[in-house]
Design a protein around this motif. Structure first.
Motif, mmCIF file in Angstrom:
data_model
loop_
_atom_site.group_PDB
_atom_site.id
_atom_site.type_symbol
_atom_site.label_atom_id
_atom_site.label_comp_id
_atom_site.label_asym_id
_atom_site.label_seq_id
_atom_site.Cartn_x
_atom_site.Cartn_y
_atom_site.Cartn_z
ATOM 1 N N SER A 1 2.528 8.326 3.108
ATOM 2 C CA SER A 1 1.884 9.335 3.954
ATOM 3 C C SER A 1 2.239 9.138 5.420
ATOM 4 C CB SER A 1 0.365 9.283 3.764
ATOM 5 O OG SER A 1 0.013 9.503 2.410
ATOM 6 N N ARG B 1 0.956 4.324 -1.301
ATOM 7 C CA ARG B 1 0.496 5.693 -1.042
ATOM 8 C C ARG B 1 0.280 5.919 0.447
ATOM 9 N NH1 ARG B 1 -1.494 9.257 -4.607
ATOM 10 N NH2 ARG B 1 -1.663 7.607 -6.160
ATOM 11 N N LEU B 2 -0.371 4.973 1.124
ATOM 12 C CA LEU B 2 -0.599 5.102 2.562
ATOM 13 C C LEU B 2 0.708 4.981 3.328
ATOM 14 C CD1 LEU B 2 -2.563 5.417 4.894
ATOM 15 C CD2 LEU B 2 -2.982 2.944 4.815
ATOM 16 N N TRP C 1 0.866 -1.181 0.000
ATOM 17 C CA TRP C 1 0.000 0.000 0.000
ATOM 18 C C TRP C 1 0.907 1.238 0.000
ATOM 19 C CZ3 TRP C 1 -5.147 -0.629 3.068
ATOM 20 C CH2 TRP C 1 -5.667 -1.909 2.822
#
Length: 430
Positions: free
Chosen positions: A292, A288-289, A286
């Motif tokens: 972040s 993108r998460l 994952w």
């Protein structure tokens, strides 16, 4: 029952010579500890003796060294709970989140090479390769290939790394939440001067006692498992960190630096669970998460470890404490341990900032600088032409596909950069 019968209250007891000798030895050991280890000048400010440290029962408990005996069974209990947690919760969770392990080709069974691999070196020199080739009747290229496959075979899978990260994430999150709840209403949380008011006659509440004992037991369990856990590029720094943390927690409890110690543990836990959560989603793909969360972690880490920790915690132990007592051995020892931790903070901050610099000014991050990467150079490159009949075409295709997937997840923050387009590079890689 007569007077001299067993169990009579008026029974007169005459100790044997062996019992007297045993009591004398215990008294000698206690006197030796009191004379050398528990000297007043080691643990207490000048002018204060252990006899002066008194607390009434209604005020609370005074931290005693014997309380730390609980930490060893707690460390063993943490290891047992971790074993169950990883297999019952972490493994199914990894499958649910889509964690995939690379398909690695197993090295052929060559006893002489296996013996050399385990007893001598995992990366033989050119001279050793030539010698091994003559002994085994293999070419130099086959020797290099065998060692590359053997090294990859020992690499931990993404599932194993996911399980380790999930266990640490659960503990750090629970520890930070419980620690913050127990400290938010204390006076020294807002004013660090209160850490020294009344020192050393400061009672310890039950929540802070268990906060200390559980943290010490957890770090002791990490140190006991360091040889079987995933070996990372900052392995030596992690071992130093665990030893310094255990020494710091143990000494601060015995010397009743509990108020400062709780702040130290809270500062560390505030960013640790964010890093572990970023690792979880990194292994799951994952991206993108993960990016972040890593940005949030980097910001929290830099603020807490480079600003709050030296500006608040070390400042109050190094400077503010001198307004309440004169320096003594415990003062110097405690501050040295804190400074060792701060040096490690600077080292890890350097890795983070170097990665951010490459991203901001070079438009790329060549390697993941976080501590969840192994210390060795990746050996995942495979040459299908040199394998012959060792593996099937499906295995080769799976290895190639895993390489393509790793290209897409090779760097941190790649989803935040518009300068790189991995999709355009994948056909070239193919």
């Amino acid at each position: 029952m007569g007077r001299g019968a067993p169990g009579c209250r008026g029974m007169r007891f005459t100790p044997t010579r062996r019992q007297i000798s045993r009591v004398n030895r215990c008294n000698c050991m206690e006197a030796l500890l009191n004379e050398w280890l528990w000297k007043d000048e080691y643990w207490l400010p000048p002018g204060i003796r252990w006899q002066d440290v008194t607390l009434s029962e209604d005020e609370g408990r005074f931290p005693l060294p014997r309380d730390l005996v609980y930490t060893l069974p707690l460390a063993l209990a943490f290891i047992a709970v971790r074993y169950v947690f990883e297999r019952v919760i972490a493994v199914p969770l990894s499958r649910h989140l889509g964690v995939k392990d690379r398909i690695r080709i197993r090295a052929a069974s060559v006893p002489k090479l296996e013996t050399f691999y385990k007893q001598n070196s995992r990366q033989p020199s050119q001279t050793e390769v030539v010698s091994l080739g003559k002994q085994c009747g293999l070419s130099q290229r086959q020797i290099h290939t065998w060692f590359r496959h053997r090294r990859n075979q020992d690499r931990p899978s993404n599932t194993k790394k996911f399980c380790e990260a999930s266990w640490r994430f659960v503990f750090y999150l629970a520890s930070f939440t419980a620690g913050l709840a127990s400290l938010i209403n204390t006076p020294w949380f807002w004013d660090q001067t209160e850490c020294w008011r009344g020192f050393p006659n400061q009672p310890v509440s039950k929540p802070h006692f268990w906060y200390y004992v559980l943290e010490l037991g957890f770090y002791l369990s990490l140190l006991l498992c360091v040889s079987v856990d995933v070996k990372r590029k900052d392995f030596k720094e992690q071992v130093i960190h665990h030893i310094a943390t255990i020494s710091l927690i143990g000494f601060s409890y015995c010397a009743n630096y509990v108020r400062v110690g709780t702040l130290v543990m809270l500062v560390h836990d505030s960013s640790d669970f964010l890093l572990e959560s970023a690792k979880l989603f990194h292994y799951a793909g994952w991206t993108r998460l993960c990016d972040s969360l890593f940005v949030i972690f980097a910001a929290v880490f830099l603020v807490t470890r480079l600003v709050v920790f030296p500006g608040k915690v070390i400042h109050t132990t190094l400077v503010v404490s001198l307004d309440f007592f004169e320096p003594f051995f415990g003062y110097y020892f405690f501050n040295v341990l804190l400074l060792v931790l701060q040096v490690l903070h600077v080292f890890w901050a350097y890795l983070i900032l170097r990665m951010v610099y490459k991203f901001m000014f070079m438009g790329k991050v060549e390697r993941d600088e976080r501590s969840d990467e192994e210390s060795e150079v990746e050996d995942e490159d495979e040459d299908p032409e040199e394998e012959g009949d060792e593996c099937s075409w499906e295995q080769r295709k799976g290895a190639i596909n895993s390489k393509l997937a790793s290209l897409a997840n090779n760097c941190v923050l790649n989803n935040l950069a518009n300068q790189r387009n991995l999709n355009s590079r994948l056909p070239k890689a193919r």
